[in-house]
Design a protein around this motif. Structure first.
Motif, short mmCIF file in Angstrom:
data_model
loop_
_atom_site.label_atom_id
_atom_site.label_comp_id
_atom_site.label_asym_id
_atom_site.label_seq_id
_atom_site.Cartn_x
_atom_site.Cartn_y
_atom_site.Cartn_z
N TYR A 77 0.74 -1.23 0.30
CA TYR A 77 -0.12 -0.02 0.03
C TYR A 77 0.80 1.42 0.02
O TYR A 77 0.25 2.21 -0.72
CB TYR A 77 -0.98 0.10 1.37
N LEU A 78 1.82 1.13 0.78
CA LEU A 78 2.85 2.34 1.04
C LEU A 78 3.37 2.77 -0.41
O LEU A 78 3.45 3.87 -1.08
CB LEU A 78 3.95 2.35 1.88
N ALA A 79 3.85 1.90 -1.27
CA ALA A 79 4.24 1.95 -2.56
C ALA A 79 3.51 2.58 -3.68
O ALA A 79 3.53 3.35 -4.35
CB ALA A 79 5.10 0.71 -3.12
N ALA A 80 2.34 1.91 -3.50
CA ALA A 80 1.05 2.28 -4.34
C ALA A 80 0.70 3.77 -4.29
O ALA A 80 0.60 4.46 -5.07
CB ALA A 80 -0.07 1.31 -4.15
N LYS A 81 0.50 3.93 -2.98
CA LYS A 81 0.10 5.52 -2.62
C LYS A 81 1.30 6.62 -3.07
O LYS A 81 0.79 7.60 -3.49
CB LYS A 81 0.04 5.65 -0.99
N LYS A 82 2.51 6.36 -2.94
CA LYS A 82 3.44 6.94 -3.34
C LYS A 82 3.37 7.22 -4.73
O LYS A 82 3.87 8.37 -5.16
CB LYS A 82 5.04 6.28 -3.17
N SER A 83 3.06 6.19 -5.77
CA SER A 83 3.00 6.43 -7.03
C SER A 83 1.77 7.30 -7.34
O SER A 83 1.71 8.30 -8.19
CB SER A 83 2.96 5.08 -7.77
N LEU A 84 0.81 7.05 -6.52
CA LEU A 84 -0.53 7.94 -6.88
C LEU A 84 -0.64 9.39 -6.46
O LEU A 84 -1.35 10.16 -6.84
CB LEU A 84 -1.64 7.08 -6.06
#
Length: 653
Positions: free
Chosen positions: A308-315
């Motif tokens: 989730y942290l990696a996904a949120k960083k991209s978003l």
């Protein structure tokens, strides 16, 4: 406080060293803007601007814009109209590179109104910029006009529309036209062009949801690019080496996006990360869209793997000039992210944003405009085809004349060399070998054509036999119904018979089609409803049924579950929705497939669902069957209760 100061002092010192190092590297790199300023006169600056391999290597597009505005102002003050127009052409290009397409278009139209005073190079650049601007602004009718103008001025021999087809969501037509027009122009030893060609074909396949085939094309592109890079016998320009690195990254990103489509998220992540890292270093605005798409797909992959942290960083990355479909996809991913971390308020916010965006698109009007544009493009393609046929006819006629002249020369050679036995024997041998090769080629071509015809015939025969077997099953169920007295058993057998007929109808439609890969859904739905009505002879004939699925096609993997779902819904409406009187009964069926996204909606105005629907969901075979079929389409069945009637709907890929 002293301790805190001592702690952060090394950090600032390290940051200072990094900044100094970066500045040193940047200072060592030759600034294209400096070369532009040092050029002698407007013509030399114009040449320096458009011949630069990496225009924004050191200075940003905004630095260029400010500099060009100064030169333009000076030219206008001195009444140097030629120089002023050259600087305006450059300004038009910079606005386009910045993504400010409205400003670029306004300036380009102002320039083109004075086209008679522009030289050919400037006129061609202005038309190219207008072409790109109209594509990004989705003004495809104006883009078509610009391409016609380019043909009339002799800047291009033929007008290509494959990119417009793709922008309209017609990726299969785009791929077919691209292959037909581009592949014959590339020689077998032009490895760099072949790499770009296969990358483009793969992109159209990926957009058409054919990820496995697309990956095969991308691997071919990678192979040709490796051959080009490792070929030491060919001298490569700086621009070609520059493009090779970015093409390599573009291909990797495309393969990564295919893996995301196939649910292979672990394989996708390193490819997407590497592609983003390389393409982000380019100042060429061409790669901006790839960076955005790769970032969104990277977020999707991380989200599916619960990173989730990696996904949120991209978003959280803010991009300039992001398109509406990309905004919708980003909002959907953010909503999914907040759903997974159970922040339902934020999830609802992003769902609502997407709804507002979709409402503002006015889909029906957009659909009509697209249909009109497709007609215009198709007509233009017919004109192109006619011109190509005429050109081919002229070439064939010229070839016949050349062959005739060649035959005459051969006869003269035979006469002059009739006394040279060895030479004559050699010519006879070569001639006989040529005839043999031609016959061999003709035989092989005939074998291939027969094999293709036989393959299509076999596929149609298979679908025909499957349909016949399913009809036999339906007949067996009918016989069983006649020998059964239990009312519940008869109803179960009739339902099973209806479902078998729905599947049989799929195979019937396939073998009746010329294209065995897809089914035209409007005709299929009409036939399916007629079949259901024949089962329920006592009901359904007075109900007004509206079907909105014109032009929608599905492959067999989607058509079969969809047909079974619709069979269940229509059967339920006929059996339960209008128990007393179906005079005013209405059923509305809506199906659309636009690119990757599909939408299905079914409503009737009957008595609606009972109060204990939630409890029946677990016991009713029909609803459980529909839920499983919708899961096969990678979606979720939604049921909305209205004051009168009921609404079923779901999205699918």
């Amino acid at each position: 406080m002293v301790y805190y100061f001592k702690k952060i002092t090394p950090i600032f010192f390290f940051a200072f060293l990094l900044g100094a190092s970066a500045q040193s590297v940047k200072d060592d790199e030759v600034s294209t803007l400096t070369e532009f300023q040092e050029a002698n006169g407007s013509s030399d600056r114009f040449a320096a601007f458009f011949s630069a391999v990496d225009r924004y290597n050191v200075n940003s597009a905004y630095d260029w814009l400010d500099t060009i505005k100064i030169y333009l102002s000076n030219a206008q003050k001195t009444n140097d109209t030629i120089a002023a127009r050259l600087y305006m052409v450059m300004q038009t290009q910079v606005y386009n590179d910045l993504g400010e397409y409205d400003k670029s278009t306004a300036l380009a139209k102002e320039l083109y109104a004075l086209k008679d005073s522009l030289d050919l190079d400037s006129r061609k650049i202005v038309l190219e910029v207008l072409d790109d601007n109209y594509a990004n602004l989705q003004l495809y009718d104006k883009q078509i006009e610009i391409r016609k103008e380019k043909r009339e001025l002799g800047f291009t021999d033929n007008v290509a529309f494959y990119d417009i087809y793709s922008d309209l969501g017609l990726h299969r037509e785009a791929r077919n036209q691209y292959i037909m027009e581009v592949r014959p122009t590339i020689a077998d030893n032009e490895n760099f062009k072949l790499a770009k060609y296969h990358n483009k074909v793969g992109s159209y396949l990926r957009l058409d949801n054919s990820a496995p085939t697309a990956i095969s094309e991308f691997k071919k592109a990678n192979g040709y690019l490796d051959v080009f890079i490792n070929d030491i016998s060919t001298q490569k320009t700086e621009e070609q080496l520059f493009e090779s690195d970015f093409l390599k990254a573009e291909i990797e990103g495309n393969i990564g996006k295919c893996h995301v489509q196939l649910g292979q998220f672990d394989e996708a992540i390193p490819l997407l990360e590497n592609s983003i890292e390389v393409l982000s270093t380019s100042s060429d605005m061409y790669y901006r869209n790839d960076v955005i798409e790769n970032t969104l797909n990277l977020a999707d992959a991380n989200l599916q793997l619960e990173k989730y942290l990696a996904a949120k960083k991209s978003l959280d990355i803010e991009f300039d000039n992001i398109t509406v479909p990309q905004t919708i996809k980003r909002n959907s991913l953010l909503a999914d992210y907040y759903d997974k971390i159970e922040n339902y308020r934020n999830a609802a916010t992003y769902y609502k944003r997407n709804e507002r965006i979709k409402d503002s698109l006015e889909q029906k009007q957009s659909s009509i405009i697209k249909q009109q544009l497709v007609t215009v493009v198709a007509n233009e393609d017919m004109e192109n085809s006619r011109s190509l046929i005429e050109e081919q006819r002229r070439i064939n006629e010229q070839a016949r004349e050349e062959m005739k002249a060649k035959d005459e020369r051969i006869n003269l050679v035979f006469i002059s060399l009739i006394f040279t036995l060895l030479g004559f024997a050699g010519l006879v041998y070569a001639y006989l070998k040529s005839i043999k090769n031609q016959r061999l080629i003709a035989e092989q071509k005939h074998i291939i054509e027969n094999a293709l015809v036989e393959k299509d015939s076999l596929l149609k025969e298979i679908h025909h036999r499957v349909k016949n077997n399913l009809q036999m099953v339906s007949s067996l169920l009918s016989l069983q119904t006649k020998n059964t007295r239990s009312k519940s058993a008869i109803e179960a057998l009739e339902e099973g018979k209806s479902r078998v007929k729905a599947m049989a109808l799929i195979h019937q439609k396939l073998y009746q089609n010329d294209d065995l890969s897809v089914i035209e859904m409007q005709g299929y739905i009409e036939s399916l409803i007629n079949s259901v009505q024949s089962v329920y002879k006592k009901g359904g004939h007075n109900i007004s049924i509206t079907i909105d699925a014109e032009g929608t096609e599905l492959d067999i993997d989607r058509a079969i579950p969809f047909g079974l779902i619709l069979n269940e819904l229509v059967s339920n409406s006929f059996k339960y929705a209008f128990p007393e009187n179906d005079e005013n009964g209405k059923i509305y069926i809506h199906l659309r497939k636009n690119g990757e996204q599909g939408y299905f909606e079914y409503t009737d105005n009957g008595v609606g669902l009972p109060e204990d629907t939630e409890e029946r969901t677990h016991s009713s075979m029909g609803i459980r069957l529909m839920n499983r079929l919708v899961n096969q389409l990678q979606s979720k069945l939604n049921i909305d209760k209205a004051e009168e009637g009921v609404r079923f709907w779901f999205n699918f890929n």
